[in-house]
Design an enzyme around this catalytic site. Structure first.
Site, PDB file in Angstrom:
ATOM      1  N   GLY A 125       0.496  -1.315   0.148  1.00  0.00           N
ATOM      2  CA  GLY A 125      -0.258  -0.192  -0.066  1.00  0.00           C
ATOM      3  C   GLY A 125       0.477   1.110   0.110  1.00  0.00           C
ATOM      4  O   GLY A 125       2.440   1.580  -0.521  1.00  0.00           O
ATOM      5  N   LEU A 143       0.245   3.738  -2.331  1.00  0.00           N
ATOM      6  CA  LEU A 143       0.944   3.445  -3.594  1.00  0.00           C
ATOM      7  C   LEU A 143       0.891   4.994  -4.016  1.00  0.00           C
ATOM      8  O   LEU A 143       0.974   6.052  -3.670  1.00  0.00           O
ATOM      9  CB  LEU A 143      -0.417   2.880  -4.363  1.00  0.00           C
ATOM     10  CG  LEU A 143      -1.812   1.294  -3.650  1.00  0.00           C
ATOM     11  CD1 LEU A 143      -2.912   1.872  -4.426  1.00  0.00           C
ATOM     12  CD2 LEU A 143      -0.213   0.670  -3.737  1.00  0.00           C
ATOM     13  N   GLY A 149       5.150   4.042  -9.188  1.00  0.00           N
ATOM     14  CA  GLY A 149       5.345   2.785  -9.268  1.00  0.00           C
ATOM     15  C   GLY A 149       4.166   1.041  -8.827  1.00  0.00           C
ATOM     16  O   GLY A 149       4.441   0.130  -9.827  1.00  0.00           O
ATOM     17  N   HIS A 150       4.165   1.026  -8.196  1.00  0.00           N
ATOM     18  CA  HIS A 150       2.821   0.247  -7.540  1.00  0.00           C
ATOM     19  C   HIS A 150       1.766   0.394  -8.391  1.00  0.00           C
ATOM     20  O   HIS A 150       1.099  -0.436  -9.241  1.00  0.00           O
ATOM     21  CB  HIS A 150       1.787   1.018  -6.142  1.00  0.00           C
ATOM     22  CG  HIS A 150       2.797   0.555  -5.418  1.00  0.00           C
ATOM     23  ND1 HIS A 150       3.062   1.634  -4.361  1.00  0.00           N
ATOM     24  CD2 HIS A 150       3.583  -1.039  -4.751  1.00  0.00           C
ATOM     25  CE1 HIS A 150       3.698   1.236  -3.607  1.00  0.00           C
ATOM     26  NE2 HIS A 150       4.047  -0.209  -3.352  1.00  0.00           N
ATOM     27  N   GLN A 164       7.624 -10.213   7.825  1.00  0.00           N
ATOM     28  CA  GLN A 164       8.952  -8.978   6.733  1.00  0.00           C
ATOM     29  C   GLN A 164       9.593  -8.446   7.471  1.00  0.00           C
ATOM     30  O   GLN A 164      11.147  -7.638   7.165  1.00  0.00           O
ATOM     31  CB  GLN A 164       8.598  -9.490   5.698  1.00  0.00           C
ATOM     32  CG  GLN A 164       8.021  -8.212   4.961  1.00  0.00           C
ATOM     33  CD  GLN A 164       7.263  -8.218   3.675  1.00  0.00           C
ATOM     34  OE1 GLN A 164       6.148  -8.573   3.172  1.00  0.00           O
ATOM     35  NE2 GLN A 164       8.027  -6.903   3.168  1.00  0.00           N
ATOM     36  N   GLY A 166       7.737  -5.357  -9.190  1.00  0.00           N
ATOM     37  CA  GLY A 166       9.358  -4.760  -9.652  1.00  0.00           C
ATOM     38  C   GLY A 166      10.152  -5.057  -9.651  1.00  0.00           C
ATOM     39  O   GLY A 166      10.703  -5.708  -8.749  1.00  0.00           O
ATOM     40  N   GLN A 214      14.220  -9.811  -4.189  1.00  0.00           N
ATOM     41  CA  GLN A 214      12.259 -10.001  -3.910  1.00  0.00           C
ATOM     42  C   GLN A 214      12.277 -10.472  -5.328  1.00  0.00           C
ATOM     43  O   GLN A 214      11.094 -11.550  -5.112  1.00  0.00           O
ATOM     44  CB  GLN A 214      11.945  -9.179  -3.693  1.00  0.00           C
ATOM     45  CG  GLN A 214      10.424  -9.673  -3.159  1.00  0.00           C
ATOM     46  CD  GLN A 214       9.169  -8.605  -2.749  1.00  0.00           C
ATOM     47  OE1 GLN A 214       9.173  -8.095  -1.066  1.00  0.00           O
ATOM     48  NE2 GLN A 214       8.935  -7.628  -3.460  1.00  0.00           N
ATOM     49  N   VAL A 221       9.960   2.711 -11.749  1.00  0.00           N
ATOM     50  CA  VAL A 221       9.668   3.977 -11.810  1.00  0.00           C
ATOM     51  C   VAL A 221      10.032   4.561 -11.247  1.00  0.00           C
ATOM     52  O   VAL A 221      10.178   4.501 -10.485  1.00  0.00           O
ATOM     53  CB  VAL A 221       8.021   3.416 -11.776  1.00  0.00           C
ATOM     54  CG1 VAL A 221       7.643   4.736 -11.917  1.00  0.00           C
ATOM     55  CG2 VAL A 221       7.323   2.617 -12.353  1.00  0.00           C
ATOM     56  N   SER A 256       7.550   3.584  -1.165  1.00  0.00           N
ATOM     57  CA  SER A 256       6.010   4.118  -0.386  1.00  0.00           C
ATOM     58  C   SER A 256       7.753   4.919   1.146  1.00  0.00           C
ATOM     59  O   SER A 256       6.757   6.137   1.366  1.00  0.00           O
ATOM     60  CB  SER A 256       5.348   3.286   0.141  1.00  0.00           C
ATOM     61  OG  SER A 256       5.132   2.820  -0.469  1.00  0.00           O
TER      62      SER A 256
HETATM   63  P1  AMP Z   1       5.553  -2.241  -1.531  1.00  0.00           P
HETATM   64  O1  AMP Z   1       4.399  -2.098  -0.657  1.00  0.00           O
HETATM   65  O2  AMP Z   1       6.944  -1.861  -1.179  1.00  0.00           O
HETATM   66  O3  AMP Z   1       6.315  -4.034  -0.965  1.00  0.00           O
HETATM   67  O4  AMP Z   1       5.758  -2.630  -3.567  1.00  0.00           O
HETATM   68  C1  AMP Z   1       4.813  -3.490  -4.013  1.00  0.00           C
HETATM   69  C2  AMP Z   1       5.159  -3.918  -5.917  1.00  0.00           C
HETATM   70  O5  AMP Z   1       5.677  -2.880  -5.690  1.00  0.00           O
HETATM   71  C3  AMP Z   1       6.650  -4.319  -5.627  1.00  0.00           C
HETATM   72  O6  AMP Z   1       6.654  -6.232  -6.298  1.00  0.00           O
HETATM   73  C4  AMP Z   1       7.338  -3.440  -5.382  1.00  0.00           C
HETATM   74  O7  AMP Z   1       8.648  -4.539  -6.075  1.00  0.00           O
HETATM   75  C5  AMP Z   1       6.876  -2.817  -6.570  1.00  0.00           C
HETATM   76  N1  AMP Z   1       7.899  -1.564  -6.638  1.00  0.00           N
HETATM   77  C6  AMP Z   1       7.959  -0.514  -5.552  1.00  0.00           C
HETATM   78  N2  AMP Z   1       8.910   0.550  -5.905  1.00  0.00           N
HETATM   79  C7  AMP Z   1       8.163  -0.126  -7.500  1.00  0.00           C
HETATM   80  C8  AMP Z   1       8.886   0.797  -8.499  1.00  0.00           C
HETATM   81  N3  AMP Z   1       9.338   2.143  -8.192  1.00  0.00           N
HETATM   82  N4  AMP Z   1       8.773   0.611  -9.437  1.00  0.00           N
HETATM   83  C9  AMP Z   1       8.059  -0.013 -10.078  1.00  0.00           C
HETATM   84  N5  AMP Z   1       7.677  -1.462  -8.860  1.00  0.00           N
HETATM   85  C10 AMP Z   1       7.764  -1.034  -7.702  1.00  0.00           C
END
Ligand code: AMP
Length: 306
Positions: free
Chosen positions: A31, A33, A36-37, A61, A147, A153, A176, A186
């Site tokens: 979340g 968001l 990127g998300h 985690q 991402g 990961q 992104v 985030s």
């Molecule tokens: P998170 O909410 O940080 O756990 O991220 C959720 C998903 O979004 C994961 O697969 C991340 O790798 C992806 N993600 C986070 N930041 C970015 C970004 N800047 N560009 C692309 N994907 C992202």
């Protein structure tokens, strides 16, 4: 946008979608968001019919000393942004739904989880693998999209899906970035305005290393030193790691070989905020006189995931 908080209801909904012959794409997130998300939802929709974004700040985690409590949350705004980006279902369980009081099962992945993030956050990938497996079982996706931002990961999740025979395809989407190169996260909200303006140093450190690699530098320690020296220019930076490794298995040879795909992996504290970033670059087979741009490195992942 359909919001589901209960696992049984999520499973029944996914089952129904599958019997209609539609393809489900899962986009797991914690979340708060950002673009990127949201780019993951848009790319997910290119692969499947129904986009299911999970929104769950996964306690398992985070280590006790980490930022679970203060991790940014804004459920209402997330619902609005997810829906606007084409998300069909938001799966947002409570922690007690995912981990009831008698919960006792965890997934340990060996090999690649021991290095880099895993070395600095010892139980992190155990929590990630466990929650991702649970999300797969709850949402029954045909595709799950992650991402490149969290490069290690993405490798761990691919390992999980392959080793435990999850019947789905993992897609990895490019990082992104903000206009100055900072990867969207985030956690960027933790940065003070002054720190934010300095945070582009992760990107510029990788740019310097990529330039050297594309000019033919193959010595791993020299590549690492380029990134360390660049990052050390800012006294408020503390480096956890800034390392080049084989992009597929994290091997760290003395010298990379021609054509090898290299990943540059960075984790640093800027003040109290821990930032991670990475880039892919291949050691050229022949040194071209015209250096390629940084973005070329990132395109590899798109090709890999096609
Ligand atoms: P998170 O909410 O940080 O756990 O991220 C959720 C998903 O979004 C994961 O697969 C991340 O790798 C992806 N993600 C986070 N930041 C970015 C970004 N800047 N560009 C692309 N994907 C992202």
């Amino acid at each position: 946008l359909k919001i589901i908080k209960n696992i049984k209801e999520m499973q029944a909904t996914s089952e129904k979608i599958r019997t209609e012959g539609k393809k489900i794409v899962l986009v797991p997130t914690m979340g708060y968001l950002h673009n990127g998300h949201l780019s993951l939802i848009r790319q997910g929709k290119e692969h499947g019919d129904v986009a299911n974004m999970s929104l769950f700040v996964n306690p398992t985690q985070f280590a006790p000393n980490e930022d679970f409590e203060k991790y940014p949350r804004n459920f209402e705004k997330d619902c609005f942004s997810a829906e606007k980006s084409g998300c069909d279902i938001l799966f947002a369980p409570e922690a007690s739904e995912m981990y009831p009081s008698d919960y006792a099962s965890f997934i340990n992945i060996g090999g690649i989880t021991k290095k880099f993030e895993g070395a600095f956050r010892p139980n992190h990938f155990k929590g990630v693998a466990t929650v991702v497996a649970k999300l797969f079982n709850a949402t029954k996706p045909h595709f799950a999209i992650f991402g490149q931002k969290d490069y290690q990961q993405s490798l761990v999740v691919k390992r999980l899906a392959e080793d435990l025979n999850f019947d789905l395809t993992i897609i990895v989407a490019p990082t992104v970035r903000e206009a100055d190169g900072l990867a969207m996260s985030s956690r960027n909200v933790y940065l003070s305005p002054e720190e934010r303006s300095k945070a582009t140093i992760l990107f510029t450190a990788m740019e310097e290393a990529i330039e050297a690699i594309q000019a033919g530098e193959r010595r791993r320690k020299v590549i690492n030193a380029i990134m360390h020296n660049h990052l050390r220019k800012l006294p408020e930076i503390k480096i956890d790691y800034a390392s080049a490794a084989d992009a597929s298995n994290f091997d760290e040879p003395e010298e990379f070989v021609q054509g090898q795909l290299i990943v540059l992996l960075l984790a640093v504290y800027l003040g109290k905020t821990r930032l991670i970033d990475n880039a892919l670059v291949s050691l050229p087979s022949a040194i071209s006189s015209k250096p390629k741009s940084f973005i070329d490195g990132l395109e590899h992942i798109e090709r890999q995931s096609d």
